[in-house]
Design a protein around this motif. Sequence first.
Motif, PDB file in Angstrom:
ATOM      1  N   PHE A  34      28.247   6.515 -68.707  1.00  0.00           N
ATOM      2  CA  PHE A  34      28.162   6.331 -70.154  1.00  0.00           C
ATOM      3  C   PHE A  34      26.760   5.827 -70.499  1.00  0.00           C
ATOM      4  CE2 PHE A  34      32.981   5.389 -70.926  1.00  0.00           C
ATOM      5  CZ  PHE A  34      33.263   6.657 -70.462  1.00  0.00           C
ATOM      6  N   TYR A  35      26.181   6.424 -71.552  1.00  0.00           N
ATOM      7  CA  TYR A  35      24.845   6.011 -71.991  1.00  0.00           C
ATOM      8  C   TYR A  35      24.835   5.751 -73.492  1.00  0.00           C
ATOM      9  CZ  TYR A  35      23.129   7.864 -67.516  1.00  0.00           C
ATOM     10  OH  TYR A  35      22.915   8.117 -66.181  1.00  0.00           O
ATOM     11  N   TYR A  45      28.200   0.967 -70.672  1.00  0.00           N
ATOM     12  CA  TYR A  45      27.189   2.003 -70.802  1.00  0.00           C
ATOM     13  C   TYR A  45      25.813   1.374 -70.634  1.00  0.00           C
ATOM     14  CZ  TYR A  45      27.401  -0.041 -75.482  1.00  0.00           C
ATOM     15  OH  TYR A  45      27.436  -0.930 -76.525  1.00  0.00           O
TER      16      TYR A  45
END
Length: 220
Positions: free
Chosen positions: A139-140, A111
């Motif tokens: 993804f963060y 991420y």
Amino acid sequence: MITKTPHIITEKGIEYQLGELKDNLIKYDFDKILNYLNVKGKLLFGDSFKIYNEDEVILYKLCIYFIQDSEACKKQNIDVDKGILLTGPVGCGKTSLMKLLRHIVPHHKSYKIIPCRNTVFSFNHLGYKTIEDYGNDKFYCFDDLGVEPSGRHYGKDCNVMGEILLSRYDLFLKSKIKTHCTTNLNAQELEIRYGNRVRSRMRQLFNLIAFDKESKDKRI
């Protein structure tokens, strides 16, 4: 690139074995993970970095989550399908740990860490395209949730992170796309900042992992 030895990580020519690989499953050793995290932390953040004994309970929960140990996670009431909401006082090490932990699973999808204030600056410049851009399958980890300024674009105000979290919630329902966050705020403060609707969805988006409110500032 897929590695045949994801349990062995090389840093500056030295191999660190985090567990044993058997039948395509890794049996991780927590002490070996801690040793590697200490080494990697110094490489990322400088020689002053250290793993604190009082943080090992938090680290254990984060480690079993990131290695996707579903059995151990179940005992800790952690859902491996949800993201992480890591809370704690200023300077307790939340951001550093989220930058660090992703390195123990190089074979997993990683991420990108995004400071929440940067999303607002982007919104102020680009408008709603910013919110749309974060509604993707990446993804963060949104860092420092809740202390970002309010967004304003062409005279219109927007609770930027609230809108992004709603988008990420829809993604989670549809595709199990994970979102992580760090924050200094508690649940009540988050609800005041983002409203009950967002707070309700955050409960479904995240596993809450919290430092003790008396955790010391490690940056002093």
